[in-house]
Design a protein around this motif. Structure first.
Motif, PDB file in Angstrom:
ATOM      1  N   HIS A 199       0.791  -1.695   1.803  1.00 40.58           N
ATOM      2  CA  HIS A 199       0.385  -0.376   1.302  1.00 40.58           C
ATOM      3  C   HIS A 199       0.239  -0.340  -0.226  1.00 40.58           C
ATOM      4  O   HIS A 199      -0.689   0.284  -0.755  1.00 40.58           O
ATOM      5  N   HIS A 207      -3.096   0.497  -2.492  1.00 41.15           N
ATOM      6  CA  HIS A 207      -3.251   1.520  -3.545  1.00 41.15           C
ATOM      7  C   HIS A 207      -4.043   0.930  -4.722  1.00 41.15           C
ATOM      8  O   HIS A 207      -4.851   1.630  -5.342  1.00 41.15           O
ATOM      9  N   SER A 217       3.552   6.539  -7.616  1.00 41.38           N
ATOM     10  CA  SER A 217       3.508   7.476  -6.487  1.00 41.38           C
ATOM     11  C   SER A 217       4.885   8.071  -6.290  1.00 41.38           C
ATOM     12  O   SER A 217       5.775   7.921  -7.129  1.00 41.38           O
ATOM     13  N   ASP A 222      -1.895   9.012  -0.362  1.00 40.02           N
ATOM     14  CA  ASP A 222      -1.943   8.104   0.778  1.00 40.02           C
ATOM     15  C   ASP A 222      -3.149   8.386   1.674  1.00 40.02           C
ATOM     16  O   ASP A 222      -3.421   9.530   2.025  1.00 40.02           O
TER      17      ASP A 222
HETATM   18 ZN    ZN Z   1       1.447   5.505  -1.256  1.00 41.88          ZN
END
Ligand code: ZN
Ligand code: KG4
Length: 357
Positions: free
Chosen positions: A112, A116, A153, A321
């Motif tokens: 993940h 990003h 984040s 996200d």
């Molecule tokens: Zn994230």
């Protein structure tokens, strides 16, 4: 040419997307859970997992319908399998494995945080498939390597050295709160709704950034790590007093709240960009890539023009996200023949390892 279905369920967003050739986003469906977690002022893992179960199949259908693509037409299924909340991750990973098995399609395992970073080269294709011919001179600009990457984040604040989309090393990370978490907690102190980042960003426009004298937590002169919990505590002490009883939120005027928001935001931006400058100098980076929910911040987006190299930052809808970034990086894995097996695990930590900095 590839059509990849991406699935994202690492935290509290349930998302699915169809991406062509790793960059053209044909659909990008996201079900947020803000309302479920708002009263707790943070994500409750068990509630998030249950909501993913309810939302995932409708979100996958929405993504396929919006793209005008049938399940059998996709070339591979990409899932974010790390890092994240274990219960949340398991829902997306299990769905992706089931689809890959039933359809006899390749399964792709995406990290993940790497996704990003990749999100900076995604772009919307307005009317789904057929809108543009593939290729045809519309390739996105590719960052020059080596790049310095920063993911900011609610769960991550880290710097990376990037030599290619699959060649990423960790340079530094937060030792306590993520910057988005600090935004959310300062917003909670000020009585603002969750998630607080966008609220502080909006209020900061009208505030005086010099209203509160706040520290810039830079750590040692050569450090590429971050620390945001002290900055958050400094806001609490300066606004409410050391015992927390000198004032309450009800005593603050709208102008004072805007000043606190602007001062906090400026301290965060100064700190983040100083770390990026340090890393650019040290690695003679030729570009900077910034992703993650806080990269939507308008103050930050204005301030990046002060960096010494070209900066890549996602379109606003790809900052928080989403599954388009998962499908996009899935395309890179698919092109490299890096298929995952059906015994793929969900893992709470990122696979990116620290490199010497
Ligand atoms: Zn994230
Ligand atoms: O990337 P993301 O959706 O989820 C994680 O992986 O954590 O990031 C969510 C975080 C939240 O802390 C939210 O307050 C913050 O991103 N955020 C912002 C803005 N938009 C979202 N922070 C500052 N300014 C914004 N405009």
């Amino acid at each position: 040419m590839s059509l990849i279905l991406g699935i994202e369920s690492t935290c509290d967003e349930t998302a699915a997307a169809v991406v062509r050739d790793g960059v053209e986003v044909l659909s990008n469906a996201v079900a947020t859970q803000f309302d479920l977690h708002a009263k707790f002022r943070g994500v409750v893992p068990e509630i998030a997992s249950r909501a993913h179960i309810e939302n995932l199949l409708p979100v996958i259908s929405e993504a396929l319908n919006a793209a005008g693509v049938g399940l059998r037409e996709v070339d591979a299924i990409a899932a974010a399998h790390r890092p994240g909340l274990i219960g949340s991750l398991l829902i997306g990973v299990t769905a992706a494995k089931s689809l890959a098995w039933a359809l006899k399609k390749p399964l792709l395992a995406v990290d993940h945080v790497q996704a990003h970073l990749y999100s900076v080269i995604l772009r919307h294709t307005a009317a789904g498939r057929g809108d543009q011919p593939p290729g045809a001179g519309n390739e996105p600009p590719m960052p020059d390597w080596p790049a310095v990457g920063m993911v900011i984040s609610g769960g991550h604040t880290a710097l990376y050295r990037i030599r290619g989309w699959l060649d990423i090393g960790l340079l530094g990370a937060t030792m306590d709160d993520a910057v988005g978490e600090a935004y959310d907690k300062v917003a909670a102190m000020l009585g603002l709704p969750f998630p607080g980042g966008p609220e502080i960003d909006r209020l900061a426009d009208a505030g005086d950034p010099g209203a509160l004298d706040l520290p810039r937590p830079l750590l040692e002169p050569d450090s590429l790590d971050f620390s945001f919990s002290g900055l958050k505590t400094a806001v609490r002490y300066r606004v409410f007093g050391y015992q927390g009883r000198e004032r309450s939120v009800a005593d603050l005027s709208p102008g004072e709240i805007a000043g606190i928001a602007a001062s906090f935001q400026t301290a965060c931006i100064d700190t983040l960009l100083e770390k990026v400058r340090r890393a650019v100098r040290r690695f003679q980076a030729r570009s900077v890539i910034i992703g993650g929910g806080v990269s939507a911040n308008r103050g930050l987006r204005r301030a990046i023009s002060t960096l010494p190299v070209r900066v890549y930052i996602p379109e606003p809808s790809f900052c928080t996200d989403n599954a388009a970034m998962i499908a996009g990086l899935g395309h890179v894995l698919w092109s490299a023949g890096r298929e995952a097996s059906l015994d793929l695990d969900a893992i709470t930590q990122s696979e990116v390892r620290r490199v010497a900095s």
